[in-house]
Design a protein around this motif. Sequence first.
Motif, mmCIF file in Angstrom:
data_model
loop_
_atom_site.group_PDB
_atom_site.id
_atom_site.type_symbol
_atom_site.label_atom_id
_atom_site.label_comp_id
_atom_site.label_asym_id
_atom_site.label_seq_id
_atom_site.Cartn_x
_atom_site.Cartn_y
_atom_site.Cartn_z
ATOM 1 N N GLU A 47 0.830 -1.205 0.000
ATOM 2 C CA GLU A 47 0.000 0.000 0.000
ATOM 3 C C GLU A 47 0.869 1.262 0.000
ATOM 4 O O GLU A 47 0.577 2.229 -0.708
ATOM 5 C CB GLU A 47 -0.930 -0.022 1.210
ATOM 6 C CG GLU A 47 -2.028 -1.077 1.108
ATOM 7 C CD GLU A 47 -2.821 -1.241 2.395
ATOM 8 O OE1 GLU A 47 -3.964 -1.727 2.329
ATOM 9 O OE2 GLU A 47 -2.275 -0.908 3.478
ATOM 10 N N LYS A 48 1.946 1.245 0.764
ATOM 11 C CA LYS A 48 2.851 2.397 0.813
ATOM 12 C C LYS A 48 3.581 2.571 -0.520
ATOM 13 O O LYS A 48 3.770 3.694 -1.000
ATOM 14 C CB LYS A 48 3.858 2.222 1.938
ATOM 15 C CG LYS A 48 3.256 2.253 3.336
ATOM 16 C CD LYS A 48 4.328 1.943 4.379
ATOM 17 C CE LYS A 48 3.740 1.867 5.773
ATOM 18 N NZ LYS A 48 4.750 1.460 6.785
ATOM 19 N N ILE A 49 3.996 1.468 -1.116
ATOM 20 C CA ILE A 49 4.747 1.532 -2.370
ATOM 21 C C ILE A 49 3.867 2.032 -3.515
ATOM 22 O O ILE A 49 4.304 2.823 -4.364
ATOM 23 C CB ILE A 49 5.346 0.153 -2.704
ATOM 24 C CG1 ILE A 49 6.453 -0.180 -1.696
ATOM 25 C CG2 ILE A 49 5.888 0.120 -4.128
ATOM 26 C CD1 ILE A 49 6.967 -1.584 -1.805
ATOM 27 N N ILE A 50 2.612 1.584 -3.550
ATOM 28 C CA ILE A 50 1.696 2.035 -4.594
ATOM 29 C C ILE A 50 1.499 3.548 -4.507
ATOM 30 O O ILE A 50 1.402 4.261 -5.507
ATOM 31 C CB ILE A 50 0.344 1.311 -4.478
ATOM 32 C CG1 ILE A 50 0.519 -0.187 -4.788
ATOM 33 C CG2 ILE A 50 -0.686 1.921 -5.413
ATOM 34 C CD1 ILE A 50 1.033 -0.502 -6.159
ATOM 35 N N ALA A 51 1.462 4.063 -3.279
ATOM 36 C CA ALA A 51 1.283 5.506 -3.077
ATOM 37 C C ALA A 51 2.530 6.296 -3.462
ATOM 38 O O ALA A 51 2.424 7.475 -3.825
ATOM 39 C CB ALA A 51 0.914 5.778 -1.614
ATOM 40 N N ASN A 52 3.695 5.640 -3.396
ATOM 41 C CA ASN A 52 4.951 6.353 -3.671
ATOM 42 C C ASN A 52 5.943 5.402 -4.344
ATOM 43 O O ASN A 52 6.866 4.904 -3.699
ATOM 44 C CB ASN A 52 5.530 6.912 -2.375
ATOM 45 C CG ASN A 52 6.735 7.798 -2.621
ATOM 46 O OD1 ASN A 52 6.897 8.369 -3.695
ATOM 47 N ND2 ASN A 52 7.595 7.894 -1.621
ATOM 48 N N PRO A 53 5.788 5.140 -5.650
ATOM 49 C CA PRO A 53 6.671 4.199 -6.338
ATOM 50 C C PRO A 53 8.121 4.665 -6.329
ATOM 51 O O PRO A 53 8.386 5.861 -6.457
ATOM 52 C CB PRO A 53 6.115 4.169 -7.774
ATOM 53 C CG PRO A 53 4.734 4.714 -7.675
ATOM 54 C CD PRO A 53 4.763 5.704 -6.543
ATOM 55 N N PRO A 54 9.068 3.748 -6.190
ATOM 56 C CA PRO A 54 10.487 4.125 -6.219
ATOM 57 C C PRO A 54 10.871 4.758 -7.557
ATOM 58 O O PRO A 54 10.322 4.416 -8.609
ATOM 59 C CB PRO A 54 11.209 2.785 -6.020
ATOM 60 C CG PRO A 54 10.218 1.920 -5.320
ATOM 61 C CD PRO A 54 8.879 2.326 -5.859
#
Length: 276
Positions: A63-70
């Motif tokens: 969920e965190k990664i989807i909100a802020n992709p590397p």
Amino acid sequence: MEFRTKVDIRPAAWKIEPCERMLFAGSCFAANIGARFRQEMFRAAVNPFGVMYNPVSVLHTIEKIIANPPAIWGGKQPAVTVISLGTNRVYIDRATGLVADNCQKRPAADFIEKDLSIDECYAALEKVLQLLGGRLILTVSPIRYKKYGFHASRLAKAVLLLAAEKLARAFPHQAEYFPSYEIIADELRDYRFYEPDMLHPSRQAVDYIFTRFAEAYFSEKTAAFLSEWKPLKEALAHRPFAPESPEYAAFLTKTKQAVEALRKKYPDMPETDITH
């Protein structure tokens, strides 16, 4: 005569291309195998929010990664995600009623210890798949949890294996199971493939699992890229006796030119340090 039983792994119907956008999330095994992929120039993000062992905490990470992709993915989502599940045991914060991803050395009395059911694990993994949209490869970490007791550790792995199998059957075109656990337990099954703690797979074991993964998932183009990258990777790992010598400067220049030529051939290839 065969002196070991080799785990049968069918080639995947789809393939991973060179320098693909990949995410490795989950247990410390995900960190180990993900690091191996980064060495081979895949655009891999590896546990960007720390190691997570259970399916619910992995979901929180996604969920965190989807909100802020590397940045390494160029603003896109990963094409392939590899999730390594360690245990079905969770710690629920008494104050919030939520699964804690990291207990942060707080007193044990602050948490309720619970083992997730197969259905609870499946529900978390299904939501992960819905959020990601790309290909999902599930694996169960071969690392045993001594602190739980080896019987309890096996039971935890069994729950994870059943949840992973359920997801793969429900979404056969999106989710697959890769048998890391079985490779260590049934194929290698010798303590020489473990670190000195006798619990974590050795570097040799991780490299072998990477090889088996490559056989199943890498395209011909990826295999060709890796064969071209290998001598350059070895050159970059070289540590000279005389780093200030003209000979080594010429060696670095030649290596840099070869790396740039390879990057022109494969534009998605990440940057690499060639200053040493």
